[in-house]
Design an enzyme around this catalytic site. Structure first.
Site, PDB file in Angstrom:
ATOM      1  N   CYS A  74      -5.933 -26.618  10.302  1.00  0.00           N
ATOM      2  CA  CYS A  74      -4.646 -25.967  10.572  1.00  0.00           C
ATOM      3  C   CYS A  74      -3.828 -26.763  11.584  1.00  0.00           C
ATOM      4  O   CYS A  74      -4.354 -27.580  12.326  1.00  0.00           O
ATOM      5  CB  CYS A  74      -4.872 -24.531  11.060  1.00  0.00           C
ATOM      6  SG  CYS A  74      -5.068 -24.354  12.834  1.00  0.00           S
TER       7      CYS A  74
ATOM      8  N   ASP B  90      -7.849  -7.465   1.886  1.00  0.00           N
ATOM      9  CA  ASP B  90      -6.889  -7.484   2.990  1.00  0.00           C
ATOM     10  C   ASP B  90      -7.590  -6.884   4.192  1.00  0.00           C
ATOM     11  O   ASP B  90      -8.511  -6.073   4.048  1.00  0.00           O
ATOM     12  CB  ASP B  90      -5.656  -6.620   2.683  1.00  0.00           C
ATOM     13  CG  ASP B  90      -5.939  -5.138   2.918  1.00  0.00           C
ATOM     14  OD1 ASP B  90      -6.601  -4.530   2.059  1.00  0.00           O
ATOM     15  OD2 ASP B  90      -5.552  -4.605   3.974  1.00  0.00           O
TER      16      ASP B  90
ATOM     17  N   ASP C 153       0.866  -1.169   0.000  1.00  0.00           N
ATOM     18  CA  ASP C 153       0.000   0.000   0.000  1.00  0.00           C
ATOM     19  C   ASP C 153       0.909   1.227   0.000  1.00  0.00           C
ATOM     20  O   ASP C 153       2.022   1.202   0.511  1.00  0.00           O
ATOM     21  CB  ASP C 153      -0.942  -0.022   1.208  1.00  0.00           C
ATOM     22  CG  ASP C 153      -2.065   0.989   1.034  1.00  0.00           C
ATOM     23  OD1 ASP C 153      -2.165   1.580  -0.064  1.00  0.00           O
ATOM     24  OD2 ASP C 153      -2.834   1.195   1.978  1.00  0.00           O
TER      25      ASP C 153
ATOM     26  N   CYS D  85      -5.094 -26.602  15.291  1.00  0.00           N
ATOM     27  CA  CYS D  85      -6.263 -27.425  15.617  1.00  0.00           C
ATOM     28  C   CYS D  85      -5.941 -28.916  15.570  1.00  0.00           C
ATOM     29  O   CYS D  85      -6.608 -29.707  16.230  1.00  0.00           O
ATOM     30  CB  CYS D  85      -7.417 -27.094  14.667  1.00  0.00           C
ATOM     31  SG  CYS D  85      -8.090 -25.444  14.989  1.00  0.00           S
TER      32      CYS D  85
ATOM     33  N   CYS E 267     -11.455 -27.342  11.377  1.00  0.00           N
ATOM     34  CA  CYS E 267     -10.288 -26.630  10.850  1.00  0.00           C
ATOM     35  C   CYS E 267      -9.136 -27.594  10.623  1.00  0.00           C
ATOM     36  O   CYS E 267      -8.874 -28.478  11.442  1.00  0.00           O
ATOM     37  CB  CYS E 267      -9.863 -25.533  11.818  1.00  0.00           C
ATOM     38  SG  CYS E 267      -8.442 -24.592  11.243  1.00  0.00           S
TER      39      CYS E 267
HETATM   40 ZN   LIG Z   1      -7.292 -24.155  13.239  1.00  0.00          ZN
END
Ligand SMILES: [Zn+2]
Length: 380
Positions: A305, A265, A92, A308, A303
């Site tokens: 990820c 964003d 930016d 998790c 999730c």
């Molecule tokens: Zn997660």
């Protein structure tokens, strides 16, 4: 010839699923770009950011100009080598700081002069210097310098800011030298429909690689923000990527995608993650709450990820309550993964003409919680 080839592969209503080819990899759109103002997403290594699913990182030219200085970044081999992030980078320009640092800057026809918030020195940004600086550090997508007015603002003041922004856009387009850095124009005009239409008409005539909607997420009510997106996005050149700056919540993103926006964003998911506001498909889980003290489950069973997969709510509760640095890392990693997985579902839904089905799953009854931003007095 554009520095940013963009193909639209499928549409669902006005929503588009597409592909951007940057010098640092292909990016499937719509996508979310995590914010790494100083060259790093707070708390994450480049490897962790990539593992979260990010393909584009956002950095900020104003902040990098102050520290460490654009010349230093250039001498260190450019922004990718300096930061170690090998995905695409969008910077930016400093236009948002015209709004957020309004007490510390002077806007003139030539450009903006900021009173440096670090040491009180002066920093001048002009449309030409901003393009040259972004090209010199090798960003993939550069933004023009613009004037982001506050909200609320009078129509006369918004018009004056827009006319200057459009004159700056012409100067920015003329200042380009690098064939490998894409440049986006920014449509301003606050919440005045004729001004937004004027912005799009003028910018569409300039050879930008993409077009942004700026001047939202500056404190306006949701209805105003939505109106601006609905007026502006469909008018932008249909064959170029569209970027909605600084927005937002899952709900806002869904609305904008269905109006034809491709890039997003926002600091919200990372900032909430650092402060213990963890997203799950039912809303926002405040992990410091005593009810999670002995909860053995993951933040979100759906999730994928690494947090998790390996950490319990109980352990995260303990880390957040103890002020442990790792807590912020886990919270950021998880929240960004949720956003990026959500964008993946958006892309799949567009391809299957089922975008409308996503809202009940992701927004539904938890809309208020997903809109919430936690207090963040002790940011780092
Ligand atoms: Zn997660």
């Amino acid at each position: 010839m554009t520095a940013l080839p963009f193909e639209i592969e499928s549409r669902d209503g006005q929503a588009r699923r597409g592909r951007l080819r940057t010098a640092h990899g292909e990016v499937q759109t719509p996508t979310f770009m995590p914010v790494g103002t100083l060259g790093a997403v707070k708390g994450l290594t480049p490897g962790q950011l990539e593992e979260a699913g990010a393909r584009v990182m956002l950095a900020n030219l104003y902040h990098l100009s102050l520290r460490p200085g654009i010349e230093t970044v250039a001498r260190m081999g450019g922004i990718h080598r300096f930061t170690g992030w090998n995905g695409a980078i969008l910077t930016d320009s400093g236009g948002f700081q015209v709004f957020s640092l309004s007490g510390l800057r002077k806007v003139e026809e030539r450009g903006v002069t900021f009173r440096n918030h670090l040491d009180g020195g002066l920093l001048e940004l002009t449309p030409e210097s901003v393009v040259a600086a972004q090209e010199s550090i090798g960003v993939d997508i550069a933004m023009v310098l613009d004037e982001c007015p506050p909200w609320p603002v009078s129509e006369a003041a918004a018009e004056a800011a827009l006319e200057r922004t459009l004159r700056w856009a012409e100067r920015s387009a003329e200042a380009r030298r690098s064939p490998s850095t894409a440049l986006f124009g920014i449509a301003q005009g606050s919440h005045f429909r004729p001004l937004r239409e004027r912005a799009v008409a003028a910018l569409s005539g300039l050879p930008f690689d993409g077009y942004a909607i700026g001047g939202v997420s500056v404190g306006e009510p949701m209805a105003e923000r939505r109106a601006v997106i609905e007026w502006t996005a469909p008018l932008l050149p249909p064959d170029r990527p569209r970027y909605l700056m600084g927005v937002g919540t899952i709900e806002d993103i869904l609305h904008a995608v269905s109006n034809g926006v491709d890039l997003f964003d926002c600091v919200l998911p990372a900032r909430n993650g650092r402060h213990g506001g963890l997203l799950h498909r039912g809303g926002l889980l405040r992990i410091r709450n005593a009810r999670y003290r002995e909860d053995p489950g993951p933040i979100d069973p759906e999730c994928s990820c690494p947090v998790c997969r390996t950490q319990s709510r109980a352990f995260l509760h303990h880390l957040f309550r103890s002020g442990e640095i790792t807590a912020a890392v886990y919270g950021t990693l998880h929240n960004l993964r949720v956003y990026l997985d959500f964008m993946g579902e958006v892309r799949e839904a567009i391809a299957a003409f089922r975008l409308a089905d996503l809202a009940p799953k992701w927004v539904g009854r938890s809309a208020d919680e997903l809109r919430t931003e936690l207090p963040h007095a002790a940011d780092f």
